[in-house]
Design a protein around this motif. Sequence first.
Motif, PDB file in Angstrom:
ATOM      1  N   THR A  73       2.385  -6.565 -40.694  1.00  0.00           N
ATOM      2  CA  THR A  73       3.315  -6.531 -39.579  1.00  0.00           C
ATOM      3  C   THR A  73       4.749  -6.774 -40.025  1.00  0.00           C
ATOM      4  O   THR A  73       5.681  -6.416 -39.333  1.00  0.00           O
ATOM      5  CB  THR A  73       2.935  -7.566 -38.511  1.00  0.00           C
ATOM      6  OG1 THR A  73       2.886  -8.855 -39.122  1.00  0.00           O
ATOM      7  CG2 THR A  73       1.578  -7.237 -37.906  1.00  0.00           C
ATOM      8  N   SER A  74       4.932  -7.380 -41.144  1.00  0.00           N
ATOM      9  CA  SER A  74       6.244  -7.494 -41.769  1.00  0.00           C
ATOM     10  C   SER A  74       5.990  -7.762 -43.240  1.00  0.00           C
ATOM     11  O   SER A  74       4.888  -8.095 -43.636  1.00  0.00           O
ATOM     12  CB  SER A  74       7.076  -8.616 -41.139  1.00  0.00           C
ATOM     13  OG  SER A  74       6.461  -9.866 -41.379  1.00  0.00           O
ATOM     14  N   SER A  88       9.209  -2.804 -40.750  1.00  0.00           N
ATOM     15  CA  SER A  88      10.064  -3.746 -40.040  1.00  0.00           C
ATOM     16  C   SER A  88      10.545  -3.101 -38.753  1.00  0.00           C
ATOM     17  O   SER A  88      10.425  -1.903 -38.548  1.00  0.00           O
ATOM     18  CB  SER A  88      11.255  -4.166 -40.904  1.00  0.00           C
ATOM     19  OG  SER A  88      12.055  -3.041 -41.208  1.00  0.00           O
ATOM     20  N   SER A  89      11.103  -3.921 -37.894  1.00  0.00           N
ATOM     21  CA  SER A  89      11.645  -3.442 -36.638  1.00  0.00           C
ATOM     22  C   SER A  89      13.024  -4.052 -36.462  1.00  0.00           C
ATOM     23  O   SER A  89      13.224  -5.231 -36.751  1.00  0.00           O
ATOM     24  CB  SER A  89      10.726  -3.866 -35.490  1.00  0.00           C
ATOM     25  OG  SER A  89      11.221  -3.385 -34.264  1.00  0.00           O
ATOM     26  N   SER A  91      16.617  -4.155 -33.820  1.00  0.00           N
ATOM     27  CA  SER A  91      17.264  -3.803 -32.562  1.00  0.00           C
ATOM     28  C   SER A  91      18.717  -3.482 -32.868  1.00  0.00           C
ATOM     29  O   SER A  91      19.406  -4.263 -33.521  1.00  0.00           O
ATOM     30  CB  SER A  91      17.180  -4.964 -31.575  1.00  0.00           C
ATOM     31  OG  SER A  91      15.846  -5.180 -31.201  1.00  0.00           O
ATOM     32  N   HIS A 116      10.255   5.246 -35.813  1.00  0.00           N
ATOM     33  CA  HIS A 116      10.029   5.383 -34.376  1.00  0.00           C
ATOM     34  C   HIS A 116      11.172   4.694 -33.655  1.00  0.00           C
ATOM     35  O   HIS A 116      11.502   3.551 -33.956  1.00  0.00           O
ATOM     36  CB  HIS A 116       8.691   4.739 -34.003  1.00  0.00           C
ATOM     37  CG  HIS A 116       8.396   4.800 -32.536  1.00  0.00           C
ATOM     38  ND1 HIS A 116       8.470   3.701 -31.736  1.00  0.00           N
ATOM     39  CD2 HIS A 116       8.039   5.834 -31.741  1.00  0.00           C
ATOM     40  CE1 HIS A 116       8.162   4.035 -30.499  1.00  0.00           C
ATOM     41  NE2 HIS A 116       7.892   5.324 -30.474  1.00  0.00           N
ATOM     42  N   THR A 178      15.670   0.206 -30.128  1.00  0.00           N
ATOM     43  CA  THR A 178      14.758  -0.499 -31.026  1.00  0.00           C
ATOM     44  C   THR A 178      14.179   0.532 -31.987  1.00  0.00           C
ATOM     45  O   THR A 178      13.617   1.534 -31.570  1.00  0.00           O
ATOM     46  CB  THR A 178      13.618  -1.177 -30.241  1.00  0.00           C
ATOM     47  OG1 THR A 178      14.196  -2.098 -29.315  1.00  0.00           O
ATOM     48  CG2 THR A 178      12.680  -1.915 -31.176  1.00  0.00           C
ATOM     49  N   THR A 180      11.676   1.120 -35.300  1.00  0.00           N
ATOM     50  CA  THR A 180      10.608   0.602 -36.144  1.00  0.00           C
ATOM     51  C   THR A 180      10.533   1.499 -37.373  1.00  0.00           C
ATOM     52  O   THR A 180      10.405   2.714 -37.262  1.00  0.00           O
ATOM     53  CB  THR A 180       9.263   0.592 -35.406  1.00  0.00           C
ATOM     54  OG1 THR A 180       9.403  -0.176 -34.216  1.00  0.00           O
ATOM     55  CG2 THR A 180       8.164  -0.004 -36.267  1.00  0.00           C
TER      56      THR A 180
END
Length: 188
Positions: A73-74, A88-89, A91, A116, A178, A180
């Motif tokens: 997830t990271s 990673s994500s 903003s 995305h 956002t 991803t």
Amino acid sequence: HEGELILNRAGATQHQLSPASVIFNDRGIDADFRVETDNQTHTLFIHGENDRVGISTSAPSHTFTAEGDSAITSGSLTINSRTEFTGSSVSLASTSKTIIDTYSTSTTNMAKYTIHGIDNTNSDREVAEVILYHSGSEAHTTRTFTDYTGTTSFMAFSGSVSGGDTRLHVTCTNNNNTITIMRNSLLA
């Protein structure tokens, strides 16, 4: 010793539990180690004879074998000293060009990404596959796939080389997105 539990086999220490460490199979004999959970008999399995570790398997086929779904997830996954998968994500609060990933130019000259994006209204979505590559002091991007739900793409990609790193940038046409990022692979 105080606070230790020592299990012996044939007069020699086989397993030792102390406040500072836990040692199983201290003599290095052909002995398996298994951890069970409510629904899985081999949640963690160490095969003593062939020095293999299995997750959700009683027969690991490689040094490390995991069966079932996995997630990072990271952070990243490193294979043969190269980071192959990372996610990673971020903003983005503005339409400014933003660095979303970096890799060393000395490690590789190309990376492939799946990206995305969700726009600020949470209604338009975009997915893109992007290749970032460098040649000397210049970096280039190529989109190999794009699909979006809105009327137009809202993500633009570019690359740069600085201080021995290749950087992937994104610029969005509106605020508060956002993004991803999944770096799928580094290519030599």
